[in-house]
Design an enzyme around this catalytic site. Structure first.
Site, PDB file in Angstrom:
ATOM      1  N   ARG A   1       0.826  -1.196   0.000  1.00  0.00           N
ATOM      2  CA  ARG A   1       0.000   0.000   0.000  1.00  0.00           C
ATOM      3  C   ARG A   1       0.869   1.258   0.000  1.00  0.00           C
ATOM      4  O   ARG A   1       0.386   2.354   0.178  1.00  0.00           O
ATOM      5  CB  ARG A   1      -0.928   0.009   1.218  1.00  0.00           C
ATOM      6  CG  ARG A   1      -2.012  -1.063   1.161  1.00  0.00           C
ATOM      7  CD  ARG A   1      -3.049  -0.882   2.264  1.00  0.00           C
ATOM      8  NE  ARG A   1      -4.083  -1.929   2.233  1.00  0.00           N
ATOM      9  CZ  ARG A   1      -5.139  -1.899   1.434  1.00  0.00           C
ATOM     10  NH1 ARG A   1      -5.277  -0.912   0.573  1.00  0.00           N
ATOM     11  NH2 ARG A   1      -6.047  -2.879   1.455  1.00  0.00           N
TER      12      ARG A   1
ATOM     13  N   GLY B   1     -15.390  -3.918   3.359  1.00  0.00           N
ATOM     14  CA  GLY B   1     -15.953  -2.743   2.696  1.00  0.00           C
ATOM     15  C   GLY B   1     -16.005  -1.598   3.682  1.00  0.00           C
ATOM     16  O   GLY B   1     -16.964  -1.455   4.421  1.00  0.00           O
TER      17      GLY B   1
ATOM     18  N   ILE C   1     -12.062  -5.957  -4.062  1.00  0.00           N
ATOM     19  CA  ILE C   1     -13.248  -6.761  -3.712  1.00  0.00           C
ATOM     20  C   ILE C   1     -14.378  -5.847  -3.251  1.00  0.00           C
ATOM     21  O   ILE C   1     -15.533  -6.254  -3.210  1.00  0.00           O
ATOM     22  CB  ILE C   1     -12.939  -7.795  -2.600  1.00  0.00           C
ATOM     23  CG1 ILE C   1     -12.600  -7.105  -1.280  1.00  0.00           C
ATOM     24  CG2 ILE C   1     -11.864  -8.780  -3.027  1.00  0.00           C
ATOM     25  CD1 ILE C   1     -12.622  -8.044  -0.089  1.00  0.00           C
ATOM     26  N   ASP C   2     -14.041  -4.582  -2.931  1.00  0.00           N
ATOM     27  CA  ASP C   2     -15.066  -3.655  -2.415  1.00  0.00           C
ATOM     28  C   ASP C   2     -15.991  -3.134  -3.491  1.00  0.00           C
ATOM     29  O   ASP C   2     -17.049  -2.583  -3.179  1.00  0.00           O
ATOM     30  CB  ASP C   2     -14.390  -2.442  -1.750  1.00  0.00           C
ATOM     31  CG  ASP C   2     -13.581  -2.846  -0.539  1.00  0.00           C
ATOM     32  OD1 ASP C   2     -12.861  -1.992  -0.005  1.00  0.00           O
ATOM     33  OD2 ASP C   2     -13.650  -4.024  -0.147  1.00  0.00           O
TER      34      ASP C   2
ATOM     35  N   GLN D   1     -12.172 -13.300   2.430  1.00  0.00           N
ATOM     36  CA  GLN D   1     -12.889 -12.792   1.259  1.00  0.00           C
ATOM     37  C   GLN D   1     -11.960 -12.387   0.118  1.00  0.00           C
ATOM     38  O   GLN D   1     -12.393 -12.190  -1.013  1.00  0.00           O
ATOM     39  CB  GLN D   1     -13.739 -11.572   1.674  1.00  0.00           C
ATOM     40  CG  GLN D   1     -14.795 -11.907   2.699  1.00  0.00           C
ATOM     41  CD  GLN D   1     -15.287 -10.681   3.456  1.00  0.00           C
ATOM     42  OE1 GLN D   1     -16.364 -10.168   3.188  1.00  0.00           O
ATOM     43  NE2 GLN D   1     -14.491 -10.198   4.407  1.00  0.00           N
TER      44      GLN D   1
HETATM   45  O1  F6P Z   1      -9.632  -2.526  -0.039  1.00  0.00           O
HETATM   46  C1  F6P Z   1      -9.946  -3.862   0.088  1.00  0.00           C
HETATM   47  C2  F6P Z   1      -9.927  -4.247   1.532  1.00  0.00           C
HETATM   48  O2  F6P Z   1     -10.036  -5.625   1.626  1.00  0.00           O
HETATM   49  C3  F6P Z   1     -11.029  -3.598   2.363  1.00  0.00           C
HETATM   50  O3  F6P Z   1     -12.266  -4.214   2.167  1.00  0.00           O
HETATM   51  C4  F6P Z   1     -10.483  -3.792   3.736  1.00  0.00           C
HETATM   52  O4  F6P Z   1     -11.070  -2.909   4.668  1.00  0.00           O
HETATM   53  C5  F6P Z   1      -9.010  -3.493   3.519  1.00  0.00           C
HETATM   54  O5  F6P Z   1      -8.718  -3.859   2.175  1.00  0.00           O
HETATM   55  C6  F6P Z   1      -8.087  -4.259   4.442  1.00  0.00           C
HETATM   56  O6  F6P Z   1      -6.786  -3.763   4.193  1.00  0.00           O
HETATM   57  P1  F6P Z   1      -5.488  -4.623   4.604  1.00  0.00           P
HETATM   58  O7  F6P Z   1      -5.460  -5.833   3.744  1.00  0.00           O
HETATM   59  O8  F6P Z   1      -4.331  -3.683   4.329  1.00  0.00           O
HETATM   60  O9  F6P Z   1      -5.661  -4.966   6.056  1.00  0.00           O
END
Ligand code: F6P
Length: 374
Positions: A74, A178, A134-135, A300
């Site tokens: 990220r 989400g 996935i959102d 998910q």
């Molecule tokens: O953006 C997709 C997502 O899976 C969101 O649904 C979730 O809140 C977030 O990423 C989780 O982020 P990470 O994988 O950095 O914990």
């Protein structure tokens, strides 16, 4: 001169990423006779010039594989953690783009990746993005790859939760991914027959949810499934945040981009923390039924993509190669019906596609008696 293409995957991983890499790679290499190189772990690997060959057998056998063979992160080009500091590495990235003689950089990602790709476009780089998450909360495209697979996973989980809720006469609160938009919770809630669906777009009243559950019990169904999106928030929590806001003055950014002052941020983080657990406890107290929580989390996002996501990712990937051949850059390849269309990055970066309150899915759910906490 045949073109040189770079490709990376950024942000949260999702099923379909490898299918998209394959779609871009096979079309670029085989159909257009260009060259392609991967960069590892999103924009960080581009900044560190960590490349991955994609011109050999690397594209074979990945259509059905979850995750991303390139890795992801990220990290943001303009705010990159380097040696314990947060540095703007855009110039380094632009230099690596040129040193690799790239004619185009393909970025597979969601909302954050769109903003980062736009920054690179503004640096003069040729970029194209493909909408992944996935959102399903990326603006300008009918759908994102990853959504259909996650929808199936969450729906199957709800199916399984029905039998245990029924057997134990319980409330099962299932948290679905989400943060910013409720597409996944709404879709899986409908497909799985959840009795209550709570989404970020509709702040919910815990008492309304409890009454819906009590009404089911009075009707001879002393069990309920509550599908709650990660980002759903109660009216009670919002009131607490508003009270904190009244005392604060500085604004602090929260994950969902909402501006809150420091005290609010603390309050909101506190309120956001364990929100689903607190909801279950409240419902247990208000209904007299036992409540249990299931947080689906990263399940998910894992595993093989669905057929629909493989098809979508391949379509978007090959359309991306077509745009590169035409010299069309600075766009996202949006899914539009059975086809695709290029959408300018400026028109979609920074935007979130939330569920409209009058969306047909919401109307359909209400008609089968689903409660939305309002
Ligand atoms: O953006 C997709 C997502 O899976 C969101 O649904 C979730 O809140 C977030 O990423 C989780 O982020 P990470 O994988 O950095 O914990």
């Amino acid at each position: 001169m045949s073109k040189y293409i770079g490709i990376l995957t950024a942000g949260g991983d999702s099923p379909g990423l490898n299918a998209a890499i394959r779609g871009v790679g096979k079309a670029v290499l085989g159909h257009y006779g260009m060259h392609i190189v991967g960069f590892r772990d999103g924009f960080r690997g581009l900044m560190e010039n960590r490349t991955a060959p994609l011109d050999g057998g690397q594209l074979s056998g990945i259509l059905t594989v979850g995750g991303t063979i390139l890795g992801t992160s990220r990290d943001k080009p303009h705010k990159m953690p380097v040696g314990g500091k947060i540095l703007n590495m855009l110039d380094t990235i632009a230099g690596n783009y040129r040193d690799n003689h790239l004619d185009c950089l393909v970025c597979l990602g969601g909302g954050g990746t769109l903003k980062n790709a736009l920054r690179l476009k503004q640096m003069g780089l040729n970029v194209i993005t493909l909408p992944k998450t996935i959102d399903n909360d990326v603006a300008g495209t009918d759908i994102t790859f990853g959504f259909d697979t996650a929808l199936g996973i969450a729906t199957e989980a709800i199916d399984r939760l029905h039998s245990t809720a029924h057997s134990h006469h319980r409330i099962i609160v299932v948290e679905i991914m989400g943060h910013r938009a409720g597409w996944l919770a709404l879709g899986a809630g409908i497909a799985g027959g959840a009795d209550v669906i709570l989404v970020p777009e509709i702040p919910y009243d815990v008492d309304s949810v409890a009454e819906a559950i009590r009404a089911r019990a009075r009707g001879g169904k002393p069990f309920s499934i509550v599908a709650v999106a990660e980002g759903a928030v109660s009216k009670q929590d919002l009131a607490a945040i508003a009270a904190a806001r009244a005392k604060g003055n500085k604004s602090a950014k929260l994950k969902d981009g909402r501006k809150l002052d420091d005290q609010e941020a603390d309050a909101a983080e506190l309120l956001y923390a364990d929100r689903t657990l607190r909801l279950a406890k409240s419902l247990e107290a208000l209904t007299g039924l036992e409540a249990r929580v299931t947080i689906l989390g990263h399940v998910q996002r894992g595993g093989a993509p669905s057929a629909a996501d493989r098809l979508l990712a391949t379509r978007l990937g090959t359309a991306c190669a077509d745009l590169i051949a035409k010299g069309t850059f600075g766009v996202m390849v949006a899914a539009k019906g059975d086809g695709t269309r290029p959408v300018k990055l400026e028109d979609v970066a920074g935007k979130v596609k939330t569920v409209p309150l009058n969306h047909p899915w919401i109307g359909s759910a209400r008609r089968v008696g689903t409660n939305f906490g309002d």
